[in-house]
Design a protein around this motif. Structure first.
Motif, PDB file in Angstrom:
ATOM      1  N   TYR A  36       5.390   1.101  -0.403  1.00  0.00           N
ATOM      2  CA  TYR A  36       6.332   2.110   0.094  1.00  0.00           C
ATOM      3  C   TYR A  36       7.775   1.653  -0.118  1.00  0.00           C
ATOM      4  N   THR A  37       8.033   0.353   0.021  1.00  0.00           N
ATOM      5  CA  THR A  37       9.385  -0.152  -0.225  1.00  0.00           C
ATOM      6  C   THR A  37       9.774   0.057  -1.683  1.00  0.00           C
ATOM      7  N   LEU A  42      12.457   3.346  -6.065  1.00  0.00           N
ATOM      8  CA  LEU A  42      12.317   4.210  -7.239  1.00  0.00           C
ATOM      9  C   LEU A  42      12.916   5.593  -6.983  1.00  0.00           C
ATOM     10  N   PHE A  43      12.692   6.134  -5.791  1.00  0.00           N
ATOM     11  CA  PHE A  43      13.270   7.446  -5.469  1.00  0.00           C
ATOM     12  C   PHE A  43      14.793   7.354  -5.357  1.00  0.00           C
ATOM     13  N   GLN A  96      10.214  11.399   3.068  1.00  0.00           N
ATOM     14  CA  GLN A  96       8.887  11.094   3.598  1.00  0.00           C
ATOM     15  C   GLN A  96       8.606   9.599   3.538  1.00  0.00           C
ATOM     16  N   VAL A  97       8.930   8.974   2.406  1.00  0.00           N
ATOM     17  CA  VAL A  97       8.699   7.532   2.265  1.00  0.00           C
ATOM     18  C   VAL A  97       9.579   6.749   3.237  1.00  0.00           C
ATOM     19  N   LYS A  98      10.856   7.140   3.337  1.00  0.00           N
ATOM     20  CA  LYS A  98      11.773   6.420   4.227  1.00  0.00           C
ATOM     21  C   LYS A  98      11.337   6.521   5.681  1.00  0.00           C
ATOM     22  N   ARG A  99      10.926   7.702   6.111  1.00  0.00           N
ATOM     23  CA  ARG A  99      10.503   7.873   7.510  1.00  0.00           C
ATOM     24  C   ARG A  99       9.191   7.138   7.790  1.00  0.00           C
TER      25      ARG A  99
END
Length: 598
Positions: A36-37, A42-43, A96-99
């Motif tokens: 996820y990190t 990448l995002f 979504q990934v950050k949360r």
């Protein structure tokens, strides 16, 4: 305890914080966390790529407008639709990934600090020692949330700003070229980049100077907020006592006092915000206009097209915004730093308690498991956290099945109760606990969690371990059979039951769980003499083979015990001082009074 963290330089504070939190990326689900990190990075790269694409699109759009080309304009409209769709998709996935990372990191850090808080009685011992660890529940619930959410948000925005900086420096250098001073041949290469640095540098310096009071004000405000919440929570948890004593006016005044302090610190934070917000407003309003005014002569002279002018102006804004990251995030940095300090203060003070527990035996009271069926207290010296001696030179052996009454100075007897429970390490000597199941401790007011009555009765074991018949029998023996129909009800039993019923519920817990060793601390002080006698008779009938140690100051109970220990403080105040090698007393030792009665 630990050194004050508020005075630490940012580098040392950051180092302590990293030592606390970096094991998250090495935890049991490290590959998921690292995945996820990486996805977040990448995002972020995708967001930067879209920003660059948008910058070049802006150039093509304004060139099409300048050329009055409808075909080129329609092509740019189609390109914008694609950029628009990709921007929405990347932003949604990024969020979504950050949360997920924020929540999972908060879960991990909360579990880590909570485990420390709920280990070896730290949640109790912290109340007795000095240090910056007030309102630990607020630090765990609120400050950890702020730390994890703000840290990830700040790191993401910093990485994004650094990538934007690297990308748009190159764009600005390429599209603006050099500037020549009027009437001279002197050229300044990359003049817009230099001006962007100057603009952002001036903004950062002024912003830091104006915003310096904000960090201190935010830290003090968060402490005042926590104190206000704690005061209200304390009033709620003691609502019955307050109502019975008609103490609402006092509590209301206390709440107003806490809020007045909060208001004062809020106003100081407002003053801190005032300067920086005023400056930031003017700084932001000038930013879109400033580069266009600077490059307008070059455009008018035909040195660049309208598209290049707008691309350069947009690149200037992006570059300046990236360079302005410190000033833009000053408030959030102050908020995050204050919460980091509060979490680290709590965690460090608990680490100190762990270090004290691992000190040589002569520096603390050693509590260990024996291989014998007896409780042994050997050369026991009990002191306050500040070193004041409460009991010294105490030796005692309690064998299986004995009934021992403990009386004397309440401070001494209750501290002995806590020593045997492993909650009071201050002093020195040895406590050898009997072999087998742990001793059951029944305090003056038993803990009744907010749960079903059957869960309260079986606490800390699951209710499924006991039958309904056994629970009914325990309630009947404790004299509260009228509660049996409510076994499955969920309620705050510490508020709905009177103190006497709560103490009877504590005895019902003993009757249900059938411990072999029981240490009781004034658990019948709310009973009348007849009720107290009846409860003790029931205790001996239901637990005939149990060892009982009871702290009580009611002389009528002596017939229930085989012997009595009378514990008193030394006649003269003395203090225990421990160095790295030994412990010593400031005065000559005085032996406490210890008597035994058949």
């Amino acid at each position: 305890m630990s050194a004050p963290l508020a005075s630490l330089p940012p580098r040392r504070l950051s180092w302590q914080f990293l030592r606390l939190v970096t094991p998250y990326w090495k935890s049991a689900n490290k590959w998921q966390v690292r995945g996820y990190t990486l996805a977040l990075l990448l995002f972020t790269l995708a967001q930067v790529a879209l920003a660059i694409w948008m910058n070049y699109w802006s150039r093509e759009l304004f060139d099409a407008l300048e050329d009055k080309s409808l075909n080129d304009l329609l092509m740019q409209v189609g390109t914008f639709v694609l950029i628009f769709i990709l921007t929405m998709a990347v932003t949604a996935l990024h969020m979504q990934v950050k949360r997920w990372l924020q929540l999972d990191w908060r879960r991990w850090l909360t579990a880590k600090v909570l485990d420390q808080w709920m280990t070896r009685g730290h949640h109790y011992q912290l109340q007795l020692v000095g240090g910056e660890h007030d309102n630990p529940d607020g630090r765990i619930a609120e400050d950890i949330r702020i730390v994890t959410e703000s840290s990830i948000g700040l790191v993401h925005s910093l990485v994004y700003s650094l990538l934007i900086f690297g990308s748009f420096v190159d764009i600005l250098l390429t599209v603006t070229g050099s500037a020549t001073f009027p009437g001279t041949a002197f050229m300044v290469p990359g003049y817009m980049v230099i001006l962007a640095f100057a603009y952002a540098g001036a903004g950062t310096v002024f912003g830091l100077l104006l915003g310096r009071p904000l960090i201190t004000a935010t830290n003090k405000l968060q402490t005042a907020e926590a104190d206000f919440r704690f005061g209200l929570g304390r009033s709620r948890s003691n609502s019955e006592s307050i109502a019975l004593m008609h103490g609402e006016d006092i509590e209301r005044q206390n709440a107003k006092t806490f809020f007045a302090r909060l208001s004062q610190r809020w106003n100081r934070q407002t003053l801190g915000y005032l300067g920086i917000v005023s400056f930031s407003s003017g700084y932001g309003a000038l930013l879109p206009v400033f580069p266009i005014l600077l490059m307008a002569p070059q455009y008018i002279a035909g040195g660049m097209t309208l598209g290049v002018l707008m691309q350069a102006a947009q690149a200037f804004q992006k570059l300046t915004s990236a360079l302005s990251w410190p000033i833009d995030n000053l408030g959030e940095l102050a908020h995050c730093r204050a919460s980091i300090q509060r979490v680290l203060s709590l965690y460090n003070d608990m680490q100190v308690l762990d270090e004290q527990a691992s000190e040589p035996q002569e520096h603390r009271i050693s509590v260990a498991q024996s291989t014998q069926h007896e409780l042994v207290l050997r050369d026991l010296c009990i002191a306050n956290p500040d070193g004041l001696i409460l009991l010294e030179g105490f030796n005692q052996v309690v064998r299986r099945g004995e009934h021992v009454l403990i009386a004397g100075d309440p401070t001494v007897t209750i501290s002995l109760f806590k020593v045997v429970a492993g909650l009071w390490p201050w002093g020195h000597g040895e406590v050898w606990l009997p072999e087998g199941p742990a001793i059951s401790f029944l305090p003056q007011r038993p803990f009744l969690p907010h749960a079903s009555l059957q869960s309260v009765l079986s606490y800390p074991q699951p209710a499924e371990h006991f039958t309904q018949a056994a629970m009914h029998h325990a309630l009947e023996c404790a004299g509260i059979a009228w509660l049996a129909p409510r076994l499955t009800e969920l309620d705050s039993w510490d508020r709905v039951l009177p103190l006497r019923a709560q103490q009877r519920l504590g005895f019902a817990r003993l009757f249900l769980q059938q411990p072999a060793w029981v240490f009781i601390e004034e658990a019948t002080d709310a009973f009348d003499p007849k009720g107290e006698e009846g409860m003790m008779d029931m205790l001996y009938r239901e637990l005939p083979n149990a060892t009982l140690l009871t702290i009580s100051f009611h002389t009528g109970l002596e017939r229930h015990y085989q012997r009595k220990l009378l514990l008193n403080r030394p006649a003269q105040d003395k203090y225990l001082t421990c160095s790295t090698s030994e412990c010593s007393l400031t005065t000559a030792p005085v032996t406490p009074v210890v008597t035994a009665a058949d």
